[in-house]
Structure formats: C-alpha cells, structure tokens
Write an enzyme that holds these catalytic residues in place. Structure first.
Site, PDB file in Angstrom:
ATOM      1  N   TYR A  27      -5.587  31.562  11.162  1.00  0.00           N
ATOM      2  CA  TYR A  27      -4.391  30.402  11.363  1.00  0.00           C
ATOM      3  C   TYR A  27      -3.806  29.750  10.191  1.00  0.00           C
ATOM      4  O   TYR A  27      -2.621  29.805   9.966  1.00  0.00           O
ATOM      5  CB  TYR A  27      -4.888  29.362  12.212  1.00  0.00           C
ATOM      6  CG  TYR A  27      -5.392  29.841  13.641  1.00  0.00           C
ATOM      7  CD1 TYR A  27      -4.725  30.070  14.765  1.00  0.00           C
ATOM      8  CD2 TYR A  27      -6.762  30.113  13.693  1.00  0.00           C
ATOM      9  CE1 TYR A  27      -5.169  30.707  16.018  1.00  0.00           C
ATOM     10  CE2 TYR A  27      -7.378  30.660  14.991  1.00  0.00           C
ATOM     11  CZ  TYR A  27      -6.455  30.993  16.164  1.00  0.00           C
ATOM     12  OH  TYR A  27      -7.039  31.305  17.000  1.00  0.00           O
ATOM     13  N   CYS A  66      -2.801  38.139  19.717  1.00  0.00           N
ATOM     14  CA  CYS A  66      -3.202  36.944  19.514  1.00  0.00           C
ATOM     15  C   CYS A  66      -4.799  36.887  19.086  1.00  0.00           C
ATOM     16  O   CYS A  66      -5.385  36.086  18.720  1.00  0.00           O
ATOM     17  CB  CYS A  66      -3.001  35.699  20.426  1.00  0.00           C
ATOM     18  SG  CYS A  66      -2.612  36.727  22.314  1.00  0.00           S
TER      19      CYS A  66
END
Length: 121
Positions: free
Chosen positions: A23, A54
């Site tokens: 992230y 993801c």
DNA sequence: ATGCTGACAGGAG
DNA sequence: ACTCCTGCCAGCA
C-alpha cells in the site's frame, strides 16, 4: 470517485502477475507516501468487477489483509500461491522475493509495471 | 464544516 | 519477534 482512487485502481490493475506491491508503495507513487491507508481504503471500495488484483497488494509487514477481505486471508493466500507467490514458513508473504522490483528506492520513471503509464506532468 | 473510521506504516515497549 | 500507540489522509454521516 476521487482522482486518487482512479490512480490507485489503474496502478493496481497494472501489477504484473506473480508480483506483489505494498500500500505504501502505491501511495508513494501517487504522491502520497503517507496515505497508505487511503490506498487500502480504495481497495476496500474497489469493486472486484474491475478485475483488480487486489490480492497482489499487501501490507509492508508481509501481512495479508484482515480475514473479512477476500473472504478470508486463507483465500487470498491461495490466490497468491496460484500466481506463483511463495510464502515464508510462518505464513507471511515473501515480499523481498516477489515485491515489485525495487519500487521504494528506485527513481521515478524506472517504475516496474508502469513504464509509460505515469505522465509526470 | 466537524468528527469518526480505516484492507497502513513506523517507532516504541 | 510480537503487540501497542501514534501519525496521516481521504471519504462519509
């Protein structure tokens, strides 16, 4: 939807198969090194219909998303394994081995899967 | 406009 | 090595 989210989605969508990204990395690439949370949030809000990998986006600690994501950490782990990602004996991800090139540390422009996607205007 | 929340990160205990 | 606390930023009530 904010432009930031859009960027996140495009970035994530371009992560090559068998590679991992954190992230923090994505956030940094978008110009918000401190907005790792936002990226995670984007993922959370990101509709799977967009075909966003993801599951290739993990935390810096090599820790998979909480149980409620992907229908369970085990699920994500299996997905990654199918992508060719390996895990440590303790179950954590082997970031150093599968993390996208040397994202943090490499100069902009030498971006791995972007290669032209980012227009540093 | 104000406040709360969060699929993180990093430092401290 | 692991857990806890704090900092940050963008959405949503």
């Amino acid at each position: 939807m904010d432009h930031f989210f859009q960027q996140v989605y495009e970035l994530v969508a371009q992560i090559p198969r068998g590679k991992l990204a954190t992230y923090g990395q994505i956030a940094a690439l978008l110009g918000r090194p401190r907005s790792a949370k936002i990226v995670g949030w984007a993922m959370r809000s990101a509709p799977c219909e967009l075909d966003l990998p993801c599951h290739r986006v993990v935390s810096k600690s090599g820790r998979l998303a909480p149980d409620y994501a992907f229908g369970g950490a085990g699920k994500q782990r299996a997905m990654l394994a199918a992508e060719g990602i390996t895990f440590k004996v303790d179950g954590c991800l082997d970031l150093d081995k599968h993390l996208v090139r040397g994202w943090p540390g490499k100069l902009p422009g030498d971006l791995p899967f972007l290669a032209g996607e980012v227009d540093c205007s």
